[in-house]
Write an enzyme that holds these catalytic residues in place. Structure first.
Site, PDB file in Angstrom:
ATOM      1  N   THR A   1      14.216  41.526  15.478  1.00 48.32           N
ATOM      2  CA  THR A   1      14.816  40.251  15.084  1.00 48.32           C
ATOM      3  C   THR A   1      14.180  39.711  13.797  1.00 48.32           C
ATOM      4  O   THR A   1      14.912  39.286  12.894  1.00 48.32           O
ATOM      5  CB  THR A   1      14.714  39.225  16.232  1.00 48.32           C
ATOM      6  OG1 THR A   1      15.402  39.758  17.378  1.00 48.32           O
ATOM      7  CG2 THR A   1      15.326  37.900  15.846  1.00 48.32           C
TER       8      THR A   1
ATOM      9  N   GLU B   1      17.827  36.692   4.835  1.00 49.73           N
ATOM     10  CA  GLU B   1      17.237  35.920   3.742  1.00 49.73           C
ATOM     11  C   GLU B   1      17.374  36.666   2.416  1.00 49.73           C
ATOM     12  O   GLU B   1      17.672  36.060   1.381  1.00 49.73           O
ATOM     13  CB  GLU B   1      15.765  35.623   4.022  1.00 49.73           C
ATOM     14  CG  GLU B   1      15.549  34.600   5.095  1.00 49.73           C
ATOM     15  CD  GLU B   1      14.148  34.030   5.067  1.00 49.73           C
ATOM     16  OE1 GLU B   1      13.845  33.216   4.167  1.00 49.73           O
ATOM     17  OE2 GLU B   1      13.353  34.410   5.949  1.00 49.73           O
TER      18      GLU B   1
ATOM     19  N   HIS C   1      20.416  36.941  17.577  1.00 53.64           N
ATOM     20  CA  HIS C   1      20.471  38.396  17.490  1.00 53.64           C
ATOM     21  C   HIS C   1      21.263  38.854  18.710  1.00 53.64           C
ATOM     22  O   HIS C   1      20.761  38.788  19.830  1.00 53.64           O
ATOM     23  CB  HIS C   1      19.044  38.948  17.490  1.00 53.64           C
ATOM     24  CG  HIS C   1      18.933  40.349  17.016  1.00 53.64           C
ATOM     25  ND1 HIS C   1      17.723  40.902  16.684  1.00 53.64           N
ATOM     26  CD2 HIS C   1      19.851  41.318  16.802  1.00 53.64           C
ATOM     27  CE1 HIS C   1      17.890  42.152  16.292  1.00 53.64           C
ATOM     28  NE2 HIS C   1      19.187  42.427  16.361  1.00 53.64           N
TER      29      HIS C   1
END
Length: 132
Positions: free
Chosen positions: A38, A46, A72
């Site tokens: 994750t 990002e 996730h």
């Protein structure tokens, strides 16, 4: 020139990676199974957002991540590929809000919202290093 003159809602970014031993939950210490971690997925999201806006900023400016709210939803094994997509949804001064998603070779594996903030790189680093 204002910092966001070249940045408009709808801007998209993409980043991708192959799942390997170094980006599994075991390697990150975030789980005990050899699947895509994750924290790695969040980093890829990002990176997609960063890659879409940073090249459009004036010299000496960058963005930093300030908020992540993602889920996730599916695991990806070693050898699979994960591709993150970002779409700039909102500009609020120097705060940028992105819709982010990640897909593996088969399906959606993650989704959510990511926020970044435009900073002047030198000044930001000076403030951070003074905190030592």
């Amino acid at each position: 020139m204002f910092l966001t003159d070249n940045i408009k809602p709808g801007l998209v970014g993409i980043a991708q990676v192959e799942v390997n031993e170094q980006n599994t939950a075991i390697a990150y210490g975030s789980g005990g199974i050899k699947v895509y971690a994750t924290p790695a997925m969040i980093g890829l999201m990002e990176k997609a957002a960063l890659s879409s806006v940073d090249p459009l900023l004036p010299e000496g400016y960058s963005t930093v991540g300030i908020k992540v709210n993602v889920e996730h939803v599916a695991a990806t094994p070693i050898g699979g590929n994960v591709r993150a997509h970002s779409k700039l949804m909102e500009i609020d001064g120097r705060r940028l809000v992105f819709d982010v998603q990640a897909y593996d070779d088969i399906r959606l594996v993650g989704q959510g919202i990511h926020e970044r903030f435009i900073v002047q790189s030198d000044q930001f680093l000076q403030r951070v290093t003074k905190q030592k």
